[in-house]
Design a protein around this motif. Structure first.
Motif, PDB file in Angstrom:
ATOM      1  N   THR A 101       6.395  12.933 -11.773  1.00  9.64           N
ATOM      2  CA  THR A 101       6.414  13.844 -10.628  1.00  9.64           C
ATOM      3  C   THR A 101       5.773  13.148  -9.435  1.00  9.64           C
ATOM      4  OG1 THR A 101       4.313  14.807 -11.355  1.00  9.64           O
ATOM      5  CG2 THR A 101       6.326  15.936 -12.026  1.00  9.64           C
ATOM      6  N   PRO A 102       6.348  13.328  -8.239  1.00  7.09           N
ATOM      7  CA  PRO A 102       5.801  12.636  -7.064  1.00  7.09           C
ATOM      8  C   PRO A 102       4.485  13.242  -6.596  1.00  7.09           C
ATOM      9  CG  PRO A 102       7.574  14.111  -6.420  1.00  7.09           C
ATOM     10  CD  PRO A 102       7.517  14.145  -7.921  1.00  7.09           C
ATOM     11  N   SER A 103       3.640  12.408  -6.026  1.00 10.89           N
ATOM     12  CA  SER A 103       2.384  12.866  -5.442  1.00 10.89           C
ATOM     13  C   SER A 103       2.261  12.261  -4.051  1.00 10.89           C
ATOM     14  CB  SER A 103       1.193  12.449  -6.309  1.00 10.89           C
ATOM     15  OG  SER A 103       1.122  11.041  -6.405  1.00 10.89           O
ATOM     16  N   PHE A 104       1.378  12.816  -3.254  1.00  9.43           N
ATOM     17  CA  PHE A 104       1.242  12.389  -1.871  1.00  9.43           C
ATOM     18  C   PHE A 104      -0.105  11.723  -1.612  1.00  9.43           C
ATOM     19  CE2 PHE A 104       4.440  15.666  -1.980  1.00  9.43           C
ATOM     20  CZ  PHE A 104       5.435  15.153  -1.171  1.00  9.43           C
ATOM     21  N   TRP A 123      -2.186   4.326  -8.890  1.00  8.02           N
ATOM     22  CA  TRP A 123      -1.751   3.063  -9.474  1.00  8.02           C
ATOM     23  C   TRP A 123      -0.497   3.233 -10.304  1.00  8.02           C
ATOM     24  CZ3 TRP A 123      -2.866  -1.700  -8.269  1.00  8.02           C
ATOM     25  CH2 TRP A 123      -2.523  -2.728  -9.152  1.00  8.02           C
ATOM     26  N   ASN A 124      -0.300   4.388 -10.920  1.00  6.99           N
ATOM     27  CA  ASN A 124       0.893   4.615 -11.742  1.00  6.99           C
ATOM     28  C   ASN A 124       2.184   4.539 -10.934  1.00  6.99           C
ATOM     29  OD1 ASN A 124      -0.432   5.011 -14.212  1.00  6.99           O
ATOM     30  ND2 ASN A 124      -0.911   7.132 -13.681  1.00  6.99           N
ATOM     31  N   ALA A 125       2.073   4.714  -9.607  1.00  7.31           N
ATOM     32  CA  ALA A 125       3.271   4.619  -8.766  1.00  7.31           C
ATOM     33  C   ALA A 125       3.893   3.232  -8.859  1.00  7.31           C
ATOM     34  CB  ALA A 125       2.912   4.937  -7.314  1.00  7.31           C
ATOM     35  N   TYR A 126       3.052   2.194  -9.015  1.00  4.79           N
ATOM     36  CA  TYR A 126       3.587   0.836  -9.138  1.00  4.79           C
ATOM     37  C   TYR A 126       4.358   0.675 -10.448  1.00  4.79           C
ATOM     38  CZ  TYR A 126       0.440  -0.305  -5.271  1.00  4.79           C
ATOM     39  OH  TYR A 126      -0.187  -0.338  -4.066  1.00  4.79           O
ATOM     40  N   LEU A 127       3.862   1.283 -11.519  1.00  8.19           N
ATOM     41  CA  LEU A 127       4.571   1.224 -12.799  1.00  8.19           C
ATOM     42  C   LEU A 127       5.901   1.955 -12.710  1.00  8.19           C
ATOM     43  CD1 LEU A 127       1.561   1.926 -15.201  1.00  8.19           C
ATOM     44  CD2 LEU A 127       2.479  -0.289 -14.482  1.00  8.19           C
ATOM     45  N   TRP A 128       5.881   3.100 -12.044  1.00 12.68           N
ATOM     46  CA  TRP A 128       7.090   3.889 -11.856  1.00 12.68           C
ATOM     47  C   TRP A 128       8.116   3.093 -11.038  1.00 12.68           C
ATOM     48  CZ3 TRP A 128       6.934   9.527  -9.487  1.00 12.68           C
ATOM     49  CH2 TRP A 128       8.220  10.075  -9.537  1.00 12.68           C
ATOM     50  N   LEU A 129       7.654   2.517  -9.930  1.00 11.83           N
ATOM     51  CA  LEU A 129       8.543   1.732  -9.083  1.00 11.83           C
ATOM     52  C   LEU A 129       9.099   0.523  -9.837  1.00 11.83           C
ATOM     53  CD1 LEU A 129       9.816   1.263  -6.302  1.00 11.83           C
ATOM     54  CD2 LEU A 129       7.743   0.009  -5.654  1.00 11.83           C
ATOM     55  N   PHE A 140       0.831  -1.211   0.000  1.00 11.49           N
ATOM     56  CA  PHE A 140       0.000   0.000   0.000  1.00 11.49           C
ATOM     57  C   PHE A 140       0.861   1.255   0.000  1.00 11.49           C
ATOM     58  CE2 PHE A 140      -2.071   3.349   2.559  1.00 11.49           C
ATOM     59  CZ  PHE A 140      -3.079   3.679   1.661  1.00 11.49           C
ATOM     60  N   LEU A 141       1.918   1.279   0.827  1.00 12.72           N
ATOM     61  CA  LEU A 141       2.781   2.448   0.888  1.00 12.72           C
ATOM     62  C   LEU A 141       3.458   2.710  -0.458  1.00 12.72           C
ATOM     63  CD1 LEU A 141       4.441   1.992   4.397  1.00 12.72           C
ATOM     64  CD2 LEU A 141       2.660   3.625   3.740  1.00 12.72           C
ATOM     65  N   CYS A 142       3.725   1.637  -1.220  1.00 10.86           N
ATOM     66  CA  CYS A 142       4.349   1.795  -2.537  1.00 10.86           C
ATOM     67  C   CYS A 142       3.405   2.447  -3.544  1.00 10.86           C
ATOM     68  CB  CYS A 142       4.825   0.445  -3.069  1.00 10.86           C
ATOM     69  SG  CYS A 142       6.277  -0.208  -2.213  1.00 10.86           S
ATOM     70  N   SER A 143       2.119   2.558  -3.207  1.00 11.10           N
ATOM     71  CA  SER A 143       1.189   3.233  -4.109  1.00 11.10           C
ATOM     72  C   SER A 143       1.341   4.751  -4.043  1.00 11.10           C
ATOM     73  CB  SER A 143      -0.259   2.850  -3.771  1.00 11.10           C
ATOM     74  OG  SER A 143      -0.650   3.382  -2.517  1.00 11.10           O
ATOM     75  N   PHE A 144       2.141   5.238  -3.095  1.00 12.73           N
ATOM     76  CA  PHE A 144       2.473   6.661  -3.048  1.00 12.73           C
ATOM     77  C   PHE A 144       3.737   6.864  -3.879  1.00 12.73           C
ATOM     78  CE2 PHE A 144      -0.028   5.862   0.672  1.00 12.73           C
ATOM     79  CZ  PHE A 144      -0.807   6.991   0.834  1.00 12.73           C
ATOM     80  N   SER A 145       3.661   7.706  -4.895  1.00 14.56           N
ATOM     81  CA  SER A 145       4.774   7.828  -5.839  1.00 14.56           C
ATOM     82  C   SER A 145       6.001   8.483  -5.229  1.00 14.56           C
ATOM     83  CB  SER A 145       4.335   8.609  -7.083  1.00 14.56           C
ATOM     84  OG  SER A 145       3.831   9.884  -6.729  1.00 14.56           O
ATOM     85  N   VAL A 146       5.887   8.965  -3.995  1.00 11.46           N
ATOM     86  CA  VAL A 146       7.082   9.462  -3.312  1.00 11.46           C
ATOM     87  C   VAL A 146       8.086   8.323  -3.134  1.00 11.46           C
ATOM     88  CG1 VAL A 146       7.936  10.430  -1.150  1.00 11.46           C
ATOM     89  CG2 VAL A 146       5.811  11.272  -2.127  1.00 11.46           C
ATOM     90  N   VAL A 147       7.599   7.082  -2.976  1.00  6.28           N
ATOM     91  CA  VAL A 147       8.480   5.932  -2.772  1.00  6.28           C
ATOM     92  C   VAL A 147       9.371   5.689  -3.991  1.00  6.28           C
ATOM     93  CG1 VAL A 147       8.564   3.442  -2.331  1.00  6.28           C
ATOM     94  CG2 VAL A 147       6.939   4.879  -1.080  1.00  6.28           C
TER      95      VAL A 147
END
Length: 263
Positions: free
Chosen positions: A231-234, A238-244, A59-66
């Protein structure tokens, strides 16, 4: 229906995936507490807690700050390469090589899509076309990787024309399946041009590995980074998983290339 400010952006970007993980971790936590209160099966309680920790991490990885934080070392390395061997600091000598027809601009497309280029490939190709215009006499090599080339190549040629580029100065390489093959499969083109100087264009996070491979193969790469545009968001996205996934792929790629001696 109108939405306002940060709350509206949060509603538009929040996806089902992160919400499912959040609900799952609460359910698993309740199950773990139930087993711990009954004290009947410590192993089951420990397993439930382990799943809860895993669900929390996901869940925490869904934040693109990670992924943003994980990507920083790659970004800093790319900036160092730009300051060390960037295109604009060597433009005078590059113009001379281009005027003699001995300069190649290599764009690593990162793989073609099914019907058109991916957004990252378009950004990289666009950066290459800018330099192709600035350096008359140079040749642009677009190594876009495996894809549905019967459809994507005509689309790409139309895109190049739409950007004011000369398709006649672009060479397509469509067989590569990894970063090293991008270079190995284009070496004959460099030999035909009689040069080892190449302007290397790829994404920010991919540049450190691509640059190292180019040097390992005896090329002299000049760096031109195409911004990924992330760009990071808080809030969960779902795109955060692709980025990670893209960031972790680079770290795994660097480690794998070192193990097999490609770096």
């Amino acid at each position: 229906m109108r939405t306002f400010g940060f709350f509206g952006a949060w509603l538009r970007s929040f996806c089902v995936g992160p919400l499912v993980f959040l609900i799952t971790e609460f359910l698993v936590l309740l199950i773990a507490r139930w087993f711990m209160r009954r004290r009947e099966n410590a192993w089951t309680a420990a397993t439930a807690l382990a799943f809860w920790v895993l669900a929390t991490v996901i869940f925490l990885c869904s934040f693109s700050v990670v992924p943003y934080l994980f990507e920083r070392p790659l970004v800093w390395t790319s900036r160092h390469l730009v300051s060390k061997n960037g295109v604009h600091d060597h433009m005078l000598e590059l113009r001379t090589s281009a005027s003699d027809g001995r300069l190649a601009i290599l764009v690593l497309g990162g793989g073609a899509g099914d019907t058109m280029l991916t957004l990252h490939s378009m950004r990289r190709l666009g950066r290459g076309l800018e330099l192709l215009h600035e350096l008359p006499g140079s040749t642009l090599i677009f190594s876009e990787g495996v894809g549905n080339m019967d459809v994507v190549r005509p689309w790409t040629e139309n895109y190049i024309r739409g950007q004011g580029g000369d398709v006649g100065r672009v060479v397509f390489e469509c067989e590569s399946e990894n970063t090293r093959e991008n270079f190995v499969n284009t070496l004959p083109i460099f030999e035909r041009l009689g040069t080892t100087d190449v302007i290397l264009i790829t994404g920010t996070r991919h540049m450190p590995r691509a640059y190292a491979v180019a040097r390992d193969l005896g090329l002299t790469p000049y760096v031109a980074v195409a911004d990924e545009g992330d760009t990071p968001s808080f809030y969960p996205d779902w795109n955060a998983y692709l980025w990670l996934g893209g960031v972790l792929n680079e770290y795994v790629g660097i480690a794998g290339y070192k193990l097999v001696g490609w770096l």
